[in-house]
Design an enzyme around this catalytic site. Structure first.
Site, PDB file in Angstrom:
ATOM      1  CG  HIS A 174       6.550  11.988  -2.343  1.00  0.00           C
ATOM      2  ND1 HIS A 174       5.241  12.120  -2.740  1.00  0.00           N
ATOM      3  CD2 HIS A 174       7.285  12.014  -3.481  1.00  0.00           C
ATOM      4  CE1 HIS A 174       5.182  12.228  -4.054  1.00  0.00           C
ATOM      5  NE2 HIS A 174       6.416  12.158  -4.532  1.00  0.00           N
ATOM      6  CG  ASP A 175       2.767  11.993   0.095  1.00  0.00           C
ATOM      7  OD1 ASP A 175       2.344  12.474   1.160  1.00  0.00           O
ATOM      8  OD2 ASP A 175       3.362  12.674  -0.773  1.00  0.00           O
ATOM      9  N   GLY A 220       6.047   7.624  -5.440  1.00  0.00           N
ATOM     10  CA  GLY A 220       5.231   8.349  -4.470  1.00  0.00           C
ATOM     11  C   GLY A 220       3.784   7.890  -4.439  1.00  0.00           C
TER      12      GLY A 220
END
Length: 263
Positions: free
Chosen positions: A122-123, A140
């Site tokens: 994520h991200d 992440g």
């Protein structure tokens, strides 16, 4: 030309499919997915959530794209995965959506090659022409610059930065920021010079490479404290754009320490 959808595939109402894209057998495409022109999902590919896939991508079986973040802070908020154009995603690649407390999106550039089992958490922000070999993993909030290569089974700690044209060796744990153009490897990554082979392949001229080598030696083997070495490189070599890029990378704000060679 309309999209070609295998009779066994499930494409939920609301999904947007570009002209001449192909959805193979047993794929499952969620209602919020956007798949652009001429992209091909071979078979058994799952596309979840608010995921966008650009043009002319090729996705191999059992890839799962846009899954929810593996983050306890994620509470189901609307976040995105955005994949650029002409990427190749091999078998079992996973790329997750962003988080509400992070960037809100995971972004992958164009012309990447993501080999079997590669994972983008994520991200993350991944630049153009990045290669991730088998089972390379990004934690992440990591960022990877264009042309970077991550060797097989390498793992990148969350919030880490990998500069452009860097090369990460196989089975390497990256727990600190890797400057642009460098090679790093080891159980915990340490710098091991510049990625000279990659620079030559990409057309960097001899004078620039020599200046980069001299700057690297001054930065990491020179006399005095690191801040003084950075200033000497600034004074001597900053007319060379790649050296300027390395200095900007070093001086940028970061939550991770900077990777150095072995003492």
């Amino acid at each position: 030309m309309t999209a070609r959808i295998h009779p066994t595939a499930i494409v939920e109402d609301g999904a947007q499919l570009g002209a001449d894209c192909e959805i193979g057998a047993w794929c499952h495409i969620g209602k919020d997915a956007v798949i652009a022109e001429r992209t091909r999902l071979m078979n058994n590919v799952t596309v979840l959530g608010h995921t966008e896939i650009g043009t002319d991508c090729l996705v191999y079986p059992y890839a799962v794209l846009g899954g929810p973040p593996q983050d306890f802070k994620y509470k189901g908020e609307k976040t995105h995965l955005r994949i650029g154009n002409r990427n190749i995603l091999r078998e079992h690649v996973t790329m997750h959506a962003g988080t509400g407390v992070g960037r809100g999106e995971t972004r992958v550039g164009d012309d990447g090659f993501f080999m079997v089992g590669a994972h983008i958490a994520h991200d993350c922000i991944v630049g153009n022409k990045v290669t991730m070999a088998n089972h390379a993993t990004l934690g992440g909030h990591s960022t990877v610059g264009e042309f970077a290569v991550l060797g097989g089974l390498s793992g990148v700690h969350q919030h880490s930065r990998i500069g452009r044209h860097a090369f990460i060796g196989g089975i390497t744990a990256v727990v600190s920021d890797i400057i642009p153009y460098a090679i790093a490897h080891g159980a915990h990554a340490r710098l091991d010079g510049l990625n000279v082979i990659g620079l030559k392949r990409r057309g960097f001229d001899r004078q620039t490479i020599h200046a980069m080598r001299a700057a690297y030696i001054e930065l990491f083997q020179g006399e005095g404290v690191f801040a003084a070495r950075v200033q000497r490189v600034e004074d001597t070599y900053s007319d060379y754009a790649p050296v300027r890029e390395i200095l900007d990378f070093i001086n940028a704000e970061s939550s991770r320490p900077l990777c150095h060679p072995h003492a």
